[in-house]
Enzyme design. Structure first.
Site, short mmCIF file in Angstrom:
data_model
loop_
_atom_site.label_atom_id
_atom_site.label_comp_id
_atom_site.label_asym_id
_atom_site.label_seq_id
_atom_site.Cartn_x
_atom_site.Cartn_y
_atom_site.Cartn_z
N ALA A 250 -5.87 11.12 7.03
CA ALA A 250 -5.52 9.69 7.00
C ALA A 250 -6.67 8.77 7.40
O ALA A 250 -6.46 7.56 7.51
CB ALA A 250 -4.29 9.39 7.86
N ALA A 251 -7.88 9.30 7.58
CA ALA A 251 -9.00 8.40 7.89
C ALA A 251 -9.19 7.39 6.76
O ALA A 251 -9.38 6.19 6.99
CB ALA A 251 -10.28 9.21 8.09
N GLY A 252 -9.08 7.88 5.52
CA GLY A 252 -9.19 6.97 4.37
C GLY A 252 -8.04 5.97 4.34
O GLY A 252 -8.23 4.81 3.96
N ASP A 253 -6.87 6.40 4.75
CA ASP A 253 -5.72 5.50 4.77
C ASP A 253 -5.91 4.40 5.80
O ASP A 253 -5.61 3.22 5.55
CB ASP A 253 -4.43 6.27 5.08
CG ASP A 253 -4.15 7.33 4.04
OD1 ASP A 253 -4.57 7.16 2.88
OD2 ASP A 253 -3.52 8.36 4.39
#
Ligand code: RIB
Length: 300
Positions: A250-253
Site C-alpha cells: 500500500a505504499a503506492g496507495d
C-alpha cells in the site's frame, strides 16, 4: 456542496503473513506471523486521503458479508462518505492473500469478488457526484469498462482524473487521453510503454512516452529511489527519505491518496509529489495497508 475527492475502486480484506522470505513456487515457508487487515487499492487510497484531511467520497462494491460490513464501518470511522458503496448480494467481498518478507517486499494474489462486479450501471446514481468532484482518483482493481466510464464522465465536465494504473494492464489510448495525472510504478510504466524502467534515464523515457499519449502529468514512483515527475514537458526527480521498510504493501496507495489531498488543497504539483513521498515513506515503516496510512499531524 462542499468540494470533495471521489475515489472509485476496490475494497479487500487482506490476509497477511509476515515471514523471513517469500516462498518460491511449490515451497512452504514456516515461522510467519498472521494478520487480517483492511485493504484494497481503492479503499487504501480513500483512507490515506481522508487521514490527511481530504473530504472523500468512496464508490465501491462490497459483498453482503462480514468483511464488507467491517470495511464500511472502518470507512465511516475515517469520515469517508460511504453513501455510494453498493452491496453485492451475489458475490463475496474481495480478499487478498499477501506474503511480506523480512525486507518488507510482498507478493499479493487477489480474489476480486464484488470488486469485479462493479459495473458502469452501478454508478448511475453517483454520476452527479463524479461530475461535481474536485478530483477523481481511480485504479485498476475494478473492471476496465467501469474505469473508462468514470474517466469519461469526469473528463466531460473537466474534472481532473488521477489514474493509478495498478495492477498493471494494457490501457487504450482513448482512456489515457482523458487522464490528467498518471502514477505508475516502474513495472506498470514498463508495461504501458514497452520501455524497461531501470533508472532515471529509462524512467524519463517511459514518462515521455506516456506524455506523448496526451497525459499532462506523469509521475513514476520508484520505491526507495523516490519519484520522477514529468509536468508540461519538464522532468524532475524527488528523493525518498532513507528508512527501514517493514512492509511496502500500500505504499503506492498512500502516495496516491496523499497526492490528491495535496492537489485538493491547492498545492502545486511540485509541492504535492514530495508530500506524497513523505506519506508513503511513513507507511512502509509500519505493517498493513490502511493501517499504515499516516495522519496529517505525522507529516507536519
Ligand atoms: O496495494 C495494496 C493492496 O493491493 C492490498 O491492500 C491488497 O488488498 C491489494 O488490493
Amino acid at each position: 456542496m462542499k468540494p470533495y475527492i471521489v475515489v472509485v475502486g476496490s475494497s479487500n480484506t487482506d490476509m497477511v503473513v509476515k515471514a523471513a522470505l517469500l516462498p518460491a513456487p511449490g515451497e512452504t515457508v514456516l515461522g510467519g506471523t498472521f494478520m487480517m487487515n483492511a485493504g484494497g487499492k481503492g479503499a487504501n487510497q480513500a483512507v490515506a486521503a481522508a487521514r490527511l484531511g481530504g473530504n472523500v467520497v468512496f464508490i465501491a462494491k462490497t459483498g453482503d458479508d462480514i468483511f464488507g460490513r467491517q470495511a464500511i464501518e472502518l470507512f465511516k470511522q475515517e469520515g469517508i462518505d460511504t453513501g455510494f458503496i453498493i452491496p453485492d448480494t451475489e458475490n463475496p467481498s474481495g480478499v487478498a492473500l499477501i506474503t511480506v518478507d523480512a525486507n518488507g517486499e510482498n507478493c499479493i494474489v487477489v480474489a476480486s469478488g464484488a470488486n469485479a462486479a462493479l459495473k458502469p450501471a452501478d454508478l448511475q446514481p453517483a454520476e452527479h457526484i463524479i461530475e461535481n468532484a474536485s478530483l477523481v482518483l481511480v485504479q485498476l482493481e475494478i473492471p476496465l469498462e467501469t474505469v473508462e466510464y468514470v474517466v469519461n464522465l469526469a473528463a466531460a465536465k473537466n474534472v481532473p482524473v488521477v489514474l493509478n494504473p495498478a495492477p498493471a494492464c494494457p490501457l487504450p489510448d482513448d482512456l489515457l487521453r482523458n487522464i490528467s495525472i498518471i502514477t505508475p510504478n516502474e513495472t506498470e510504466a514498463a508495461l504501458l510503454t514497452g520501455i524497461k524502467v531501470t533508472g532515471r534515464d529509462s524512467a524519463e523515457a517511459a514518462a515521455r512516452a506516456l506524455a506523448a499519449k496526451g497525459i499532462e502529468t506523469v509521475i513514476i514512483t520508484m520505491g526507495a529511489e523516490g519519484a520522477l515527475l514529468l509536468h508540461n514537458g519538464v522532468c524532475d526527480f524527488f528523493d525518498a527519505p532513507v528508512c527501514d521498510a517493514v512492509d511496502t504493501t500500500a505504499a503506492g496507495d498512500v502516495f496516491n491518496g496523499a497526492l490528491v489531498v495535496a492537489l485538493f488543497n491547492e498545492q502545486t504539483i511540485l509541492e504535492a509529489v514530495p508530500f506524497a513521498i513523505r506519506a508513503a515513506s511513513i507507511s512502509v515503516c509500519r505493517m498493513g495497508a490502511q493501517a499504515s496510512a499516516p495522519y496529517l499531524h505525522e507529516l507536519n
